[in-house]
Design a protein around this motif. Structure first.
Motif, PDB file in Angstrom:
ATOM      1  N   ALA A 135       0.823  -1.217   0.000  1.00 13.81           N
ATOM      2  CA  ALA A 135       0.000   0.000   0.000  1.00 13.81           C
ATOM      3  C   ALA A 135       0.859   1.271   0.000  1.00 13.81           C
ATOM      4  O   ALA A 135       0.352   2.366   0.223  1.00 13.81           O
ATOM      5  CB  ALA A 135      -0.913  -0.008   1.228  1.00 13.81           C
ATOM      6  N   ARG A 136       2.162   1.121  -0.230  1.00  6.33           N
ATOM      7  CA  ARG A 136       3.074   2.275  -0.168  1.00  6.33           C
ATOM      8  C   ARG A 136       3.842   2.484  -1.472  1.00  6.33           C
ATOM      9  O   ARG A 136       4.825   3.221  -1.493  1.00  6.33           O
ATOM     10  CB  ARG A 136       4.119   2.060   0.946  1.00  6.33           C
ATOM     11  N   LEU A 137       3.415   1.829  -2.544  1.00  5.66           N
ATOM     12  CA  LEU A 137       4.201   1.808  -3.783  1.00  5.66           C
ATOM     13  C   LEU A 137       4.457   3.202  -4.351  1.00  5.66           C
ATOM     14  O   LEU A 137       5.541   3.468  -4.874  1.00  5.66           O
ATOM     15  CB  LEU A 137       3.500   0.950  -4.854  1.00  5.66           C
ATOM     16  N   THR A 138       3.480   4.090  -4.257  1.00  4.01           N
ATOM     17  CA  THR A 138       3.627   5.406  -4.889  1.00  4.01           C
ATOM     18  C   THR A 138       4.119   6.466  -3.910  1.00  4.01           C
ATOM     19  O   THR A 138       4.249   7.629  -4.281  1.00  4.01           O
ATOM     20  CB  THR A 138       2.290   5.866  -5.515  1.00  4.01           C
ATOM     21  N   HIS A 139       4.395   6.069  -2.661  1.00  5.58           N
ATOM     22  CA  HIS A 139       4.908   7.028  -1.682  1.00  5.58           C
ATOM     23  C   HIS A 139       6.377   7.358  -1.977  1.00  5.58           C
ATOM     24  O   HIS A 139       7.146   6.489  -2.383  1.00  5.58           O
ATOM     25  CB  HIS A 139       4.837   6.452  -0.266  1.00  5.58           C
ATOM     26  N   ARG A 140       6.735   8.600  -1.738  1.00  5.61           N
ATOM     27  CA  ARG A 140       8.146   8.973  -1.795  1.00  5.61           C
ATOM     28  C   ARG A 140       8.795   8.666  -0.454  1.00  5.61           C
ATOM     29  O   ARG A 140       8.094   8.604   0.563  1.00  5.61           O
ATOM     30  CB  ARG A 140       8.277  10.463  -2.106  1.00  5.61           C
ATOM     31  N   PRO A 141      10.119   8.525  -0.433  1.00 10.53           N
ATOM     32  CA  PRO A 141      10.794   8.180   0.831  1.00 10.53           C
ATOM     33  C   PRO A 141      10.396   9.072   2.012  1.00 10.53           C
ATOM     34  O   PRO A 141      10.209   8.580   3.116  1.00 10.53           O
ATOM     35  CB  PRO A 141      12.279   8.339   0.485  1.00 10.53           C
ATOM     36  N   SER A 142      10.240  10.376   1.776  1.00  8.88           N
ATOM     37  CA  SER A 142       9.918  11.291   2.881  1.00  8.88           C
ATOM     38  C   SER A 142       8.529  11.036   3.453  1.00  8.88           C
ATOM     39  O   SER A 142       8.209  11.512   4.545  1.00  8.88           O
ATOM     40  CB  SER A 142      10.018  12.739   2.405  1.00  8.88           C
ATOM     41  N   GLU A 143       7.701  10.305   2.717  1.00 13.70           N
ATOM     42  CA  GLU A 143       6.356   9.986   3.193  1.00 13.70           C
ATOM     43  C   GLU A 143       6.292   8.642   3.899  1.00 13.70           C
ATOM     44  O   GLU A 143       5.218   8.158   4.234  1.00 13.70           O
ATOM     45  CB  GLU A 143       5.375   9.996   2.016  1.00 13.70           C
ATOM     46  N   LEU A 144       7.442   8.009   4.079  1.00 14.42           N
ATOM     47  CA  LEU A 144       7.505   6.686   4.714  1.00 14.42           C
ATOM     48  C   LEU A 144       8.198   6.787   6.064  1.00 14.42           C
ATOM     49  O   LEU A 144       9.042   7.657   6.282  1.00 14.42           O
ATOM     50  CB  LEU A 144       8.283   5.718   3.821  1.00 14.42           C
ATOM     51  N   SER A 145       7.875   5.861   6.962  1.00  9.92           N
ATOM     52  CA  SER A 145       8.569   5.804   8.251  1.00  9.92           C
ATOM     53  C   SER A 145       9.983   5.269   8.040  1.00  9.92           C
ATOM     54  O   SER A 145      10.305   4.724   6.982  1.00  9.92           O
ATOM     55  CB  SER A 145       7.801   4.893   9.213  1.00  9.92           C
ATOM     56  N   GLY A 146      10.839   5.397   9.061  1.00 11.20           N
ATOM     57  CA  GLY A 146      12.214   4.915   8.948  1.00 11.20           C
ATOM     58  C   GLY A 146      12.282   3.432   8.602  1.00 11.20           C
ATOM     59  O   GLY A 146      13.085   3.006   7.766  1.00 11.20           O
ATOM     60  N   GLY A 147      11.425   2.657   9.252  1.00 11.54           N
ATOM     61  CA  GLY A 147      11.402   1.213   8.981  1.00 11.54           C
ATOM     62  C   GLY A 147      10.963   0.914   7.563  1.00 11.54           C
ATOM     63  O   GLY A 147      11.508   0.031   6.897  1.00 11.54           O
ATOM     64  N   GLU A 148       9.982   1.682   7.086  1.00  9.51           N
ATOM     65  CA  GLU A 148       9.503   1.481   5.710  1.00  9.51           C
ATOM     66  C   GLU A 148      10.569   1.879   4.703  1.00  9.51           C
ATOM     67  O   GLU A 148      10.764   1.200   3.686  1.00  9.51           O
ATOM     68  CB  GLU A 148       8.226   2.293   5.489  1.00  9.51           C
ATOM     69  N   GLN A 149      11.272   2.967   4.975  1.00  6.06           N
ATOM     70  CA  GLN A 149      12.353   3.391   4.075  1.00  6.06           C
ATOM     71  C   GLN A 149      13.401   2.284   3.952  1.00  6.06           C
ATOM     72  O   GLN A 149      13.891   1.976   2.867  1.00  6.06           O
ATOM     73  CB  GLN A 149      13.021   4.660   4.612  1.00  6.06           C
ATOM     74  N   ARG A 177      12.373  -1.767  18.335  1.00  6.46           N
ATOM     75  CA  ARG A 177      11.215  -2.533  17.862  1.00  6.46           C
ATOM     76  C   ARG A 177      11.178  -2.566  16.332  1.00  6.46           C
ATOM     77  O   ARG A 177      10.985  -3.608  15.709  1.00  6.46           O
ATOM     78  CB  ARG A 177       9.929  -1.912  18.433  1.00  6.46           C
ATOM     79  N   THR A 178      11.378  -1.404  15.717  1.00 11.44           N
ATOM     80  CA  THR A 178      11.390  -1.325  14.251  1.00 11.44           C
ATOM     81  C   THR A 178      12.553  -2.135  13.696  1.00 11.44           C
ATOM     82  O   THR A 178      12.414  -2.857  12.707  1.00 11.44           O
ATOM     83  CB  THR A 178      11.505   0.146  13.797  1.00 11.44           C
ATOM     84  N   SER A 179      13.699  -2.023  14.367  1.00 10.56           N
ATOM     85  CA  SER A 179      14.893  -2.759  13.962  1.00 10.56           C
ATOM     86  C   SER A 179      14.606  -4.262  13.928  1.00 10.56           C
ATOM     87  O   SER A 179      14.958  -4.965  12.978  1.00 10.56           O
ATOM     88  CB  SER A 179      16.019  -2.450  14.955  1.00 10.56           C
TER      89      SER A 179
HETATM   90  P1  ADP Z   1       6.393   3.429  12.412  1.00 10.76           P
HETATM   91  O1  ADP Z   1       5.672   3.530  13.733  1.00 10.76           O
HETATM   92  O2  ADP Z   1       6.142   2.131  11.710  1.00 10.76           O
HETATM   93  O3  ADP Z   1       7.855   3.785  12.484  1.00 10.76           O
HETATM   94  P2  ADP Z   1       5.384   6.048  11.681  1.00 10.76           P
HETATM   95  O4  ADP Z   1       4.605   6.202  12.943  1.00 10.76           O
HETATM   96  O5  ADP Z   1       6.601   6.876  11.474  1.00 10.76           O
HETATM   97  O6  ADP Z   1       5.729   4.497  11.422  1.00 10.76           O
HETATM   98  O7  ADP Z   1       4.421   6.285  10.463  1.00 10.76           O
HETATM   99  C1  ADP Z   1       3.153   5.648  10.387  1.00 10.76           C
HETATM  100  C2  ADP Z   1       2.628   5.739   8.945  1.00 10.76           C
HETATM  101  O8  ADP Z   1       2.460   7.089   8.530  1.00 10.76           O
HETATM  102  C3  ADP Z   1       3.605   5.083   7.998  1.00 10.76           C
HETATM  103  O9  ADP Z   1       2.995   3.964   7.438  1.00 10.76           O
HETATM  104  C4  ADP Z   1       3.919   6.123   6.939  1.00 10.76           C
HETATM  105  O10 ADP Z   1       3.679   5.636   5.643  1.00 10.76           O
HETATM  106  C5  ADP Z   1       3.030   7.287   7.236  1.00 10.76           C
HETATM  107  N1  ADP Z   1       3.864   8.503   7.238  1.00 10.76           N
HETATM  108  C6  ADP Z   1       4.898   8.766   8.074  1.00 10.76           C
HETATM  109  N2  ADP Z   1       5.448   9.970   7.827  1.00 10.76           N
HETATM  110  C7  ADP Z   1       4.741  10.505   6.780  1.00 10.76           C
HETATM  111  C8  ADP Z   1       4.811  11.716   6.033  1.00 10.76           C
HETATM  112  N3  ADP Z   1       5.733  12.665   6.273  1.00 10.76           N
HETATM  113  N4  ADP Z   1       3.943  11.902   5.034  1.00 10.76           N
HETATM  114  C9  ADP Z   1       3.019  10.958   4.747  1.00 10.76           C
HETATM  115  N5  ADP Z   1       2.905   9.783   5.403  1.00 10.76           N
HETATM  116  C10 ADP Z   1       3.741   9.554   6.422  1.00 10.76           C
END
Ligand code: ADP
Ligand code: ADP
Length: 225
Positions: A135-149, A177-179
């Protein structure tokens, strides 16, 4: 043949007027499909070893074989080709391209290798979905959490189905936990794809999940229990 074979690898750096010998005859064999944790203190030469194994840096002495190919006499272009075809890298920081989506970041190395956009996208989607990022295919890195990145970085490293995966503290930048989750996903994918893996980590608990554990002692690789 083993995915990686290091034989008598030596590396020294100039430190002021002195020469500091970091690797003093490293012998290490990583069999096809085997996962090996490299657990050693900071400054002991883990990154140096990984760079030499990944053909990013030359050794001063000794031999590096990748999937049975001796790299000793290869020209730079041939080393680059061997690296692109056989080796995937994961770093502590993800180094994803910020202006591209998760899917594009994973598809790109495949297109550089010559796959069509459609083929590359299909494999990228499959890998990312396997890693729980469907569900994250079109997200850019900045829109993902550290673990997702870091999961995207794992998918990118495995995109070209390498024989050897090299990782330098791949979860060192994540909370415990993420690690734990990211490392679990990584080891699962290593098992599923049959890639050989050499992973530097400080985390003994994570290291215990791998097939073998080694350390660096006085510039040599020593097997741990
Ligand atoms: P986690 O608890 O797994 O480390 P986060 O709490 O950082 O994750 O983020 C939860 C969700 O919110 C993630 O799935 C991520 O895709 C989304 N997200 C985090 N930061 C952003 C952002 N800057 N813009 C859009 N979506 C975000
Ligand atoms: P680790 O990854 O285990 O922390 P490194 O391989 O990064 O260890 O470094 C081992 C030692 O070699 C360190 O003392 C470091 O300062 C030194 N070193 C690493 N790369 C270079 C370089 N390019 N030039 C000089 N010294 C270096």
């Amino acid at each position: 043949e083993p995915a990686l074979l290091l034989a008598g690898v030596k590396r020294r750096y100039a430190q002021g007027a002195q020469a500091l010998e970091i690797l003093r005859g490293v012998d290490l064999k990583v069999a096809q499909g085997q996962s090996v944790a490299l657990v050693a203190p900071s400054g002991s030469g883990k990154s140096t070893l990984l760079h030499i194994a990944g053909l990013l840096e030359h050794s001063d002495e000794g031999e590096v074989f990748i999937a049975g190919t001796s790299t000793a006499r290869l020209a730079d272009r041939e080393r680059t080709r061997l690296r692109r075809l056989n080796i995937g890298f994961i770093y502590q920081f993800h180094h994803l391209l910020g202006e591209f989506s998760a899917l594009e970041n994973v598809a790109m190395p495949q297109m550089i290798r010559g796959l069509s956009r459609a083929q590359a996208d299909a494999r990228a989607k499959e890998l990312l979905t396997y890693l729980g990022l469907g569900a994250r295919l079109t997200h850019r890195p900045s829109e993902l959490s550290g673990g997702e990145q870091q999961r995207v970085a794992i998918a990118r490293a495995l995109a070209n189905a390498p024989r050897l995966l090299l990782a330098d503290e791949p979860t060192g930048n994540l909370d415990p936990r993420t690690s734990d989750h990211v490392f679990g996903a990584l080891t699962e994918l290593v098992r599923a794809t049959g890639v050989a893996a050499l992973i530097a980590t400080h985390n003994l608990e994570l290291a215990s999940r791998m097939d073998r554990r080694v350390t660096l002692r006085e510039g040599k690789v020593v097997e741990l229990a």
